[in-house]
Design a protein around this motif. Structure first.
Motif, PDB file in Angstrom:
ATOM      1  N   GLN A 323       1.924  -2.886  13.681  1.00 27.48           N
ATOM      2  CA  GLN A 323       1.242  -1.891  14.498  1.00 27.48           C
ATOM      3  C   GLN A 323       0.463  -0.868  13.672  1.00 27.48           C
ATOM      4  O   GLN A 323      -0.111   0.062  14.232  1.00 27.48           O
ATOM      5  N   LEU A 324       0.432  -1.047  12.363  1.00 30.13           N
ATOM      6  CA  LEU A 324      -0.154  -0.039  11.477  1.00 30.13           C
ATOM      7  C   LEU A 324      -1.644   0.152  11.747  1.00 30.13           C
ATOM      8  O   LEU A 324      -2.411  -0.810  11.750  1.00 30.13           O
ATOM      9  N   GLU A 325      -2.053   1.414  11.971  1.00 27.95           N
ATOM     10  CA  GLU A 325      -3.457   1.761  12.206  1.00 27.95           C
ATOM     11  C   GLU A 325      -4.046   2.598  11.078  1.00 27.95           C
ATOM     12  O   GLU A 325      -5.250   2.523  10.820  1.00 27.95           O
ATOM     13  N   ILE A 326      -3.206   3.396  10.398  1.00 27.68           N
ATOM     14  CA  ILE A 326      -3.691   4.302   9.351  1.00 27.68           C
ATOM     15  C   ILE A 326      -2.780   4.185   8.139  1.00 27.68           C
ATOM     16  O   ILE A 326      -1.553   4.358   8.240  1.00 27.68           O
ATOM     17  N   LEU A 327      -3.380   3.900   6.977  1.00 30.23           N
ATOM     18  CA  LEU A 327      -2.634   3.891   5.724  1.00 30.23           C
ATOM     19  C   LEU A 327      -3.456   4.622   4.673  1.00 30.23           C
ATOM     20  O   LEU A 327      -4.574   4.212   4.326  1.00 30.23           O
ATOM     21  N   VAL A 328      -2.925   5.727   4.187  1.00 34.38           N
ATOM     22  CA  VAL A 328      -3.522   6.475   3.085  1.00 34.38           C
ATOM     23  C   VAL A 328      -2.469   6.514   1.992  1.00 34.38           C
ATOM     24  O   VAL A 328      -1.403   7.107   2.169  1.00 34.38           O
ATOM     25  N   ALA A 329      -2.736   5.840   0.895  1.00 31.61           N
ATOM     26  CA  ALA A 329      -1.716   5.648  -0.123  1.00 31.61           C
ATOM     27  C   ALA A 329      -2.254   5.995  -1.494  1.00 31.61           C
ATOM     28  O   ALA A 329      -3.396   6.435  -1.645  1.00 31.61           O
ATOM     29  N   GLY A 330      -1.437   5.773  -2.501  1.00 34.04           N
ATOM     30  CA  GLY A 330      -1.828   6.055  -3.868  1.00 34.04           C
ATOM     31  C   GLY A 330      -2.270   4.799  -4.581  1.00 34.04           C
ATOM     32  O   GLY A 330      -3.045   4.000  -4.045  1.00 34.04           O
ATOM     33  N   GLU A 331      -1.752   4.613  -5.775  1.00 36.72           N
ATOM     34  CA  GLU A 331      -2.177   3.495  -6.595  1.00 36.72           C
ATOM     35  C   GLU A 331      -1.438   2.213  -6.211  1.00 36.72           C
ATOM     36  O   GLU A 331      -0.251   2.227  -5.899  1.00 36.72           O
ATOM     37  N   VAL A 332      -2.159   1.105  -6.266  1.00 35.68           N
ATOM     38  CA  VAL A 332      -1.567  -0.206  -6.065  1.00 35.68           C
ATOM     39  C   VAL A 332      -2.292  -1.184  -6.975  1.00 35.68           C
ATOM     40  O   VAL A 332      -3.522  -1.161  -7.088  1.00 35.68           O
ATOM     41  N   ALA A 333      -1.536  -2.024  -7.637  1.00 37.56           N
ATOM     42  CA  ALA A 333      -2.133  -2.989  -8.546  1.00 37.56           C
ATOM     43  C   ALA A 333      -2.757  -4.137  -7.767  1.00 37.56           C
ATOM     44  O   ALA A 333      -2.174  -4.632  -6.794  1.00 37.56           O
ATOM     45  N   ALA A 334      -3.939  -4.549  -8.188  1.00 37.25           N
ATOM     46  CA  ALA A 334      -4.615  -5.670  -7.533  1.00 37.25           C
ATOM     47  C   ALA A 334      -3.743  -6.917  -7.542  1.00 37.25           C
ATOM     48  O   ALA A 334      -3.701  -7.665  -6.561  1.00 37.25           O
ATOM     49  N   GLN A 335      -3.033  -7.151  -8.635  1.00 31.39           N
ATOM     50  CA  GLN A 335      -2.180  -8.332  -8.724  1.00 31.39           C
ATOM     51  C   GLN A 335      -1.084  -8.307  -7.669  1.00 31.39           C
ATOM     52  O   GLN A 335      -0.716  -9.355  -7.119  1.00 31.39           O
ATOM     53  N   ASN A 336      -0.539  -7.108  -7.378  1.00 29.55           N
ATOM     54  CA  ASN A 336       0.492  -7.013  -6.341  1.00 29.55           C
ATOM     55  C   ASN A 336      -0.071  -7.341  -4.965  1.00 29.55           C
ATOM     56  O   ASN A 336       0.608  -7.922  -4.125  1.00 29.55           O
ATOM     57  N   ILE A 337      -1.327  -6.941  -4.716  1.00 23.82           N
ATOM     58  CA  ILE A 337      -1.965  -7.277  -3.443  1.00 23.82           C
ATOM     59  C   ILE A 337      -2.162  -8.784  -3.331  1.00 23.82           C
ATOM     60  O   ILE A 337      -1.862  -9.397  -2.299  1.00 23.82           O
ATOM     61  N   LEU A 338      -2.661  -9.396  -4.396  1.00 26.81           N
ATOM     62  CA  LEU A 338      -2.984 -10.823  -4.356  1.00 26.81           C
ATOM     63  C   LEU A 338      -1.730 -11.688  -4.317  1.00 26.81           C
ATOM     64  O   LEU A 338      -1.741 -12.774  -3.723  1.00 26.81           O
TER      65      LEU A 338
END
Length: 474
Positions: A323-338
């Protein structure tokens, strides 16, 4: 004698025209006025339903404003621009936003149907200027009030708080400490409360008032400074069930420890919205938030500084919150996303701000391409931001750079994107990149930040954007 066949198209029905008109912007509505008399009659109320009279926006013709005032439901004005319109009474007004000047407060007429009132930049809230706070002038339909005020006149404080007992939503931005309501008063109707005292008021000063609001579902507590005692008292009240319906919590200027934030989340029956911009969001907070992933709609934690937790939490949140509509976050590694799981919020996410860290090496461009390709699947995304990082994830890193050939072309799938925030250190867009962006992101209305972090190279890009009537702000 046979009757002639009679047909009617959907657009000949006023109800259909009005329904369609609710999805059109004002410029399109104005064009509809010139189709025919029937269309004019249907779309005219929609054209005039929302009006802004401010020094930085085009103002309506005074005569036309007077003639169509009966259609106005939502009105915004600043005091300096209001003079020639002041004699007109908008009888069916439901929402009013007033920008005051420091020494010239507004004169507010009584609008029996007014539901939402917002008054900004008032030096002092006084009864002789705002007689609407007197019990004899109570606005029976007023349900939402927003005040940005330096001081609340002590002589009128009791009447002010009495009016507030009828509200469902209250937002107060105040400089000096006002005379707070008597402890015997109850604000049973209040569902949403936002407190923003300036100049570092201690949290303790407002705690009694907040406990007098047992029906809260949303609390934004931006009260400057807190002590461990005040935070423990707040946790105790939550645990005791003082606010059994509370599901939206904002602590944007407070810094509870990871342990205390975890206790707060464990004490809340449901968590649909959480704002912890300055908190240390750590493993205990994440563990306490997990049971609420299925209903979480908003999460803001861009200044989270707990080492190692937030960068790993972001992929998990995107993969676990449908249900997430808004996410404002800090740093995230591209590798963790992929390497993470597919995002279950692809159809719901409307706002995404984060700092993507690209690991140095030969596959840096590959990482960026695939991150932007994944973002391009967020078909309902309206606000996208690339933030700068704090440098906590290591040396030699880079951030996302929006350029053709490096993934920018994937963003053409974002048909609803309206606002772009560019605060990454690595953005070095050229004129060809910006021209492509303006040609392909048709819904874009606002750009904030730098399209090229070299100021001299950014200046011509800003002119390109402004030439397309897109608002730009560094």
């Amino acid at each position: 004698m046979a009757l002639a066949a009679f047909t009617i198209t959907p657009l000949e029905l006023p109800e259909i025209r009005i329904t369609i008109g609710k999805f059109l912007d004002r410029s399109d509505l104005v064009q509809c006025l010139y189709v025919c008399r029937a269309w004019h009659d249907s779309f005219l109320p929609l054209v005039w339903s929302t009006v802004s009279i401010c020094s930085d926006t085009p103002r309506p013709n005074v005569e036309a404003f007077n003639q169509n005032s009966r259609f106005i439901r939502n009105l915004t004005y600043d005091v300096d621009s209001w003079g020639v319109y002041a004699s007109t009474h908008c009888r069916d007004l439901s929402t009013l936003l007033v920008h005051c000047t420091w020494n010239e407060p507004p004169v507010i007429a009584q609008y029996d149907k007014l539901r939402d009132l917002s008054i900004q930049n008032i030096k002092q809230l006084r009864l002789d200027i705002f007689p609407l706070w007197r019990p004899s002038n109570s606005f029976q339909n007023l349900s939402s009030l927003t005040l940005e005020v330096v001081d609340i006149d002590p002589a009128g404080a009791d009447d002010f708080w009495d009016q507030c007992t009828r509200l469902k939503s209250l937002s107060i931005i105040v400089s000096s400490i006002p005379r707070l309501p008597n402890k015997s008063m109850k604000f049973e109707r209040l569902r949403k409360l936002r407190l923003m005292p300036r100049f570092g008021h201690l949290l303790e000063l407002w705690q009694d008032f907040i406990t007098q609001c047992p029906s809260l579902i949303s609390l934004n507590w931006d009260c400057g400074r807190e002590t461990s005692v005040a935070m423990d008292n707040f946790i105790a009240q939550l645990t005791k069930g003082t606010w059994p319906n509370l599901c939206e919590l904002g602590l944007p200027s407070l810094s509870p420890s990871d342990k205390r934030l975890g206790q707060i989340l464990n004490a809340m029956p449901q968590v649909e919205s959480l704002v912890t911009n300055a908190s240390t969001f750590g493993p205990l907070s994440l563990a306490a938030l997990r049971p609420h992933f299925s209903i979480l709609r908003e999460l803001k934690m861009e200044w989270s500084t707990y080492p190692g937790t937030a960068p790993l939490a972001i992929p998990e949140i995107l993969a676990s919150c449908p249900q997430l509509e808004i996410l404002v976050a800090g740093e995230v590694a591209a590798q963790n996303i992929l390497q993470g799981q597919p995002w279950v919020c692809e159809r719901t996410l409307k706002t995404l701000h984060f700092c993507v860290i690209i690991s140095p090496g030969q596959d840096a461009d590959h990482q960026q391409q695939h991150v932007l390709e994944r973002i391009s699947r967020l078909y309902n995304l309206e606000n996208f931001g690339l933030l700068t990082g704090s440098g906590t994830t290591g040396q030699g890193i880079t951030h996302i750079n929006l350029q053709l050939g490096k993934g920018l072309e994937h963003l053409s799938a974002l048909k609803k994107l309206r606002t772009l925030f560019l605060y990454s250190r690595s953005i070095l867009m050229a004129e060809t990149d910006v021209e492509w962006m303006l040609d392909n992101l048709k819904s874009l209305e606002h750009i904030h930040g730098f399209m090229n972090t070299k100021f001299r190279d950014n200046k011509p890009l800003a002119k390109m954007v402004q030439a397309r009537k897109i608002q730009y702000r560094c």
